[in-house]
Motif scaffolding. Sequence first.
Motif, PDB file in Angstrom:
ATOM      1  N   ILE A 248       0.868  -1.192   0.000  1.00 36.32           N
ATOM      2  CA  ILE A 248       0.000   0.000   0.000  1.00 36.32           C
ATOM      3  C   ILE A 248       0.895   1.229   0.000  1.00 36.32           C
ATOM      4  O   ILE A 248       1.611   1.501   0.960  1.00 36.32           O
ATOM      5  N   GLY A 249       0.882   1.947  -1.102  1.00 36.50           N
ATOM      6  CA  GLY A 249       1.663   3.175  -1.207  1.00 36.50           C
ATOM      7  C   GLY A 249       0.956   4.335  -0.541  1.00 36.50           C
ATOM      8  O   GLY A 249      -0.141   4.195   0.010  1.00 36.50           O
ATOM      9  N   GLU A 250       1.548   5.498  -0.597  1.00 40.58           N
ATOM     10  CA  GLU A 250       0.990   6.683   0.068  1.00 40.58           C
ATOM     11  C   GLU A 250       1.190   7.911  -0.828  1.00 40.58           C
ATOM     12  O   GLU A 250       2.315   8.237  -1.214  1.00 40.58           O
ATOM     13  N   SER A 251       0.083   8.539  -1.200  1.00 33.98           N
ATOM     14  CA  SER A 251       0.104   9.819  -1.925  1.00 33.98           C
ATOM     15  C   SER A 251       0.863   9.754  -3.246  1.00 33.98           C
ATOM     16  O   SER A 251       1.469  10.736  -3.675  1.00 33.98           O
ATOM     17  N   THR A 252       0.838   8.615  -3.910  1.00 33.64           N
ATOM     18  CA  THR A 252       1.553   8.462  -5.173  1.00 33.64           C
ATOM     19  C   THR A 252       0.565   8.457  -6.341  1.00 33.64           C
ATOM     20  O   THR A 252      -0.253   7.533  -6.463  1.00 33.64           O
ATOM     21  N   GLY A 253       0.661   9.480  -7.168  1.00 36.36           N
ATOM     22  CA  GLY A 253      -0.190   9.572  -8.346  1.00 36.36           C
ATOM     23  C   GLY A 253       0.536   9.042  -9.566  1.00 36.36           C
ATOM     24  O   GLY A 253       1.754   9.172  -9.684  1.00 36.36           O
ATOM     25  N   SER A 258       6.951   7.280 -14.695  1.00 35.43           N
ATOM     26  CA  SER A 258       7.346   7.011 -16.085  1.00 35.43           C
ATOM     27  C   SER A 258       6.771   5.689 -16.568  1.00 35.43           C
ATOM     28  O   SER A 258       6.620   5.465 -17.774  1.00 35.43           O
ATOM     29  N   LEU A 259       6.412   4.810 -15.631  1.00 37.04           N
ATOM     30  CA  LEU A 259       5.732   3.563 -15.992  1.00 37.04           C
ATOM     31  C   LEU A 259       4.439   3.852 -16.744  1.00 37.04           C
ATOM     32  O   LEU A 259       3.987   3.068 -17.574  1.00 37.04           O
ATOM     33  N   TYR A 260       3.850   5.016 -16.441  1.00 37.79           N
ATOM     34  CA  TYR A 260       2.600   5.433 -17.074  1.00 37.79           C
ATOM     35  C   TYR A 260       2.810   6.551 -18.093  1.00 37.79           C
ATOM     36  O   TYR A 260       1.873   7.262 -18.440  1.00 37.79           O
ATOM     37  N   GLY A 261       4.042   6.732 -18.541  1.00 35.70           N
ATOM     38  CA  GLY A 261       4.287   7.685 -19.618  1.00 35.70           C
ATOM     39  C   GLY A 261       4.820   9.041 -19.213  1.00 35.70           C
ATOM     40  O   GLY A 261       4.994   9.920 -20.059  1.00 35.70           O
ATOM     41  N   TYR A 262       5.107   9.253 -17.936  1.00 30.85           N
ATOM     42  CA  TYR A 262       5.669  10.523 -17.484  1.00 30.85           C
ATOM     43  C   TYR A 262       7.061  10.685 -18.108  1.00 30.85           C
ATOM     44  O   TYR A 262       7.867   9.745 -18.099  1.00 30.85           O
ATOM     45  N   PRO A 263       7.383  11.858 -18.665  1.00 30.01           N
ATOM     46  CA  PRO A 263       8.650  12.029 -19.400  1.00 30.01           C
ATOM     47  C   PRO A 263       9.907  11.950 -18.547  1.00 30.01           C
ATOM     48  O   PRO A 263      10.992  11.694 -19.073  1.00 30.01           O
ATOM     49  N   VAL A 264       9.802  12.161 -17.234  1.00 26.34           N
ATOM     50  CA  VAL A 264      10.959  12.032 -16.348  1.00 26.34           C
ATOM     51  C   VAL A 264      11.071  10.571 -15.919  1.00 26.34           C
ATOM     52  O   VAL A 264      10.075   9.961 -15.521  1.00 26.34           O
ATOM     53  N   GLU A 265      12.270  10.007 -15.995  1.00 30.96           N
ATOM     54  CA  GLU A 265      12.456   8.573 -15.738  1.00 30.96           C
ATOM     55  C   GLU A 265      12.395   8.257 -14.243  1.00 30.96           C
ATOM     56  O   GLU A 265      13.410   8.041 -13.578  1.00 30.96           O
ATOM     57  N   LYS A 281       0.453  -3.389 -15.581  1.00 31.43           N
ATOM     58  CA  LYS A 281      -0.105  -2.144 -15.029  1.00 31.43           C
ATOM     59  C   LYS A 281      -1.519  -1.904 -15.572  1.00 31.43           C
ATOM     60  O   LYS A 281      -1.795  -2.096 -16.757  1.00 31.43           O
ATOM     61  N   PHE A 282      -2.396  -1.499 -14.669  1.00 31.17           N
ATOM     62  CA  PHE A 282      -3.763  -1.131 -15.042  1.00 31.17           C
ATOM     63  C   PHE A 282      -3.780   0.375 -15.289  1.00 31.17           C
ATOM     64  O   PHE A 282      -3.271   1.160 -14.480  1.00 31.17           O
ATOM     65  N   THR A 283      -4.352   0.771 -16.412  1.00 31.33           N
ATOM     66  CA  THR A 283      -4.175   2.148 -16.896  1.00 31.33           C
ATOM     67  C   THR A 283      -5.254   3.139 -16.474  1.00 31.33           C
ATOM     68  O   THR A 283      -5.074   4.340 -16.641  1.00 31.33           O
ATOM     69  N   PRO A 480      -1.544   4.476  -9.351  1.00 33.24           N
ATOM     70  CA  PRO A 480      -1.014   3.261  -9.981  1.00 33.24           C
ATOM     71  C   PRO A 480      -1.682   2.017  -9.391  1.00 33.24           C
ATOM     72  O   PRO A 480      -1.974   1.971  -8.203  1.00 33.24           O
ATOM     73  N   PHE A 481      -1.940   1.066 -10.241  1.00 32.67           N
ATOM     74  CA  PHE A 481      -2.361  -0.266  -9.795  1.00 32.67           C
ATOM     75  C   PHE A 481      -1.556  -1.257 -10.621  1.00 32.67           C
ATOM     76  O   PHE A 481      -1.720  -1.362 -11.840  1.00 32.67           O
ATOM     77  N   VAL A 482      -0.642  -1.948  -9.956  1.00 30.98           N
ATOM     78  CA  VAL A 482       0.320  -2.818 -10.625  1.00 30.98           C
ATOM     79  C   VAL A 482       0.293  -4.194  -9.966  1.00 30.98           C
ATOM     80  O   VAL A 482       0.203  -4.301  -8.743  1.00 30.98           O
ATOM     81  N   ILE A 483       0.373  -5.230 -10.793  1.00 30.79           N
ATOM     82  CA  ILE A 483       0.479  -6.588 -10.263  1.00 30.79           C
ATOM     83  C   ILE A 483       1.759  -7.225 -10.801  1.00 30.79           C
ATOM     84  O   ILE A 483       2.028  -7.189 -12.009  1.00 30.79           O
ATOM     85  N   TYR A 484       2.529  -7.777  -9.886  1.00 33.36           N
ATOM     86  CA  TYR A 484       3.758  -8.499 -10.242  1.00 33.36           C
ATOM     87  C   TYR A 484       3.514  -9.997 -10.090  1.00 33.36           C
ATOM     88  O   TYR A 484       2.932 -10.447  -9.095  1.00 33.36           O
ATOM     89  N   PHE A 485       3.977 -10.773 -11.097  1.00 31.15           N
ATOM     90  CA  PHE A 485       3.909 -12.223 -11.027  1.00 31.15           C
ATOM     91  C   PHE A 485       5.323 -12.788 -11.200  1.00 31.15           C
ATOM     92  O   PHE A 485       6.036 -12.423 -12.146  1.00 31.15           O
ATOM     93  N   SER A 486       5.719 -13.662 -10.310  1.00 34.50           N
ATOM     94  CA  SER A 486       7.020 -14.326 -10.455  1.00 34.50           C
ATOM     95  C   SER A 486       6.942 -15.311 -11.615  1.00 34.50           C
ATOM     96  O   SER A 486       5.849 -15.712 -12.044  1.00 34.50           O
ATOM     97  N   ASP A 487       8.085 -15.720 -12.115  1.00 32.70           N
ATOM     98  CA  ASP A 487       8.122 -16.683 -13.230  1.00 32.70           C
ATOM     99  C   ASP A 487       7.438 -17.996 -12.846  1.00 32.70           C
ATOM    100  O   ASP A 487       6.736 -18.612 -13.666  1.00 32.70           O
TER     101      ASP A 487
END
Length: 560
Positions: A248-253, A258-265, A281-283, A480-487
């Motif tokens: 659970i993150g905090e105050s992160t839009g 950049s995962l969602y296209g922000y020009p700063v890496e 990532k869910f958009t 952001p809503f992101v799901i990570y799956f291991s191999d």
Amino acid sequence: MKFLVLFYNKLENILKEYFGWIFGIAAFNYIPYGIVRIFLGKYKNFSSCYKIIKFILTFFEFFITTAVICLIILLLFQKIKVLKEIVIKSFFYLSFILFVIELFLLKNFNYLISPPVVQILLETNKNEAMEFLQTYLNIKTFVIVFLIYFIIKILFRKNNKREKIIKEKRKSSLLMKAIKVVIAVVFLIKAVDIKSDLKIFSFNRVLKSIEAGMENIKEYKEISANLDKNIISIISNNSEIKNIILIIGESTGRKHMSLYGYPVETNPLLKKLEKSGNIYKFTDTISPHAHTIPSIKKLLTFYNFESTKKWYEYNNIIDIMKKAGYETYWFSNQESSGVYGNLSAALGSRSEMIKFTNLKSSGSESENLYDEEVVKLSDKYIKNDLNKKFIIYHLLGTHAKYRNRYPESFSVFENKNHNIAEYDNAVLYNDFVINEIISRFKNEETVLFYVSDHGEEVDDFRNFRGHSEENGSRYMVEIPFVIYFSDKFKEKYPEVIKDIEKSLNKPYMTDDLIHTILDIVQIKTEEFDETRSIINEKYNSSRKRIFSGKDYDTYWKNKN
């Protein structure tokens, strides 16, 4: 008739002696309310001329109400002059203090003193309070307050040679008597109808807010007892996943990711994981609120926007996972308590193990630490055994004050707006922390959910930093809503990956997160609703997403 004339004379004498104090009380109470109601509220689309006239006329109507109340107070203490002076001046200066507070709230958040404000204050610890003051208070604010107070001292300073009220009886013309009668009648009518104007007084807002706060205190004290009453009925449990993790993150839009296209890496590590096929990532995801507590209530339980019962009458994800045979952990870099407790900590306490980075062995709270400390803390308690684990990490994320969220080594971005640069640095560090958590579990069968409690506006289209439902914007809820799956997970559950891939662009609100988690891990309870799981073929994509009383998709989404 004679009574009305006598009443008018008494009123006139009081107004002559205390006009400045009464006028000040009326002004201090009405100005913030009038700004919100007339300039920002129901009349905001009217012409400026109309709004100014409406403001002035409504103020003088409220002045009559204030005069009536002060008249009652002064008549009650008319035989004790010293006490009379103390009461009226206390009323005046308290009004001034609340006036300053409400101007501060208006300038920064566009709202007045209200139950949510008191709620946030009650849930705020010392560290958060200090960071809040550092973020929003500056020399300019203190100068303005000092100037207002200085002007008041000049205008209302005590005149030692105050003229005595002339008590000579003068003959009044019939016209003057008629005018006195009319004025007296107006004041008496207002006295009868005084209740309708009480909402304008800041005192009334404070009292109602405290009353709501006390009710919440009572509710918080009974959280554990209330949650214990809930009965969990698991219909099916086919979950064999070794590690189920929720960050659970905090105050992160997502605007600054950049995962969602922000020009700063700002997300080099998450983007690398996305490229490798482990991150999805869910958009189009939003939070249900712009504040932590109401969001957490809906994030971790079956409580949602359409709910009719109290939030604690619904089952929560921790108790469900425990019932499903998982060891449950809660690791937090947030406060373990506010003034009277903290809802996040209360829900966390449902876990079999709950640990806070900032809690000293003495029980007192230390200064906030960087989020990587919560990862190191979890290393001490998570055993590498065969038991199934459900783990929640509660981060400080990118919470203001942004500069306090990352070490100097992550101070890499520059911007003419230092707030944006600091926020971007905090997002970059957050990327590192999430990757550190993932790295602990990547070699095992793992599914990891990352979502922020709410977003943050950082001078995105106006001079404003923070989050406020009363002064809302899309950036406060676009998260952001992101799901990570291991191999290993991907190899074993390829059908889940297919469902995920088909769902990434669907509209979603995280008050339904519990349904999606349970659907992915194949645990079903009586409260589970497949139409609320974004990966389910029966998912309801047309459900309205309401933020601050307005439909996100029709009002907020394309605004600003």
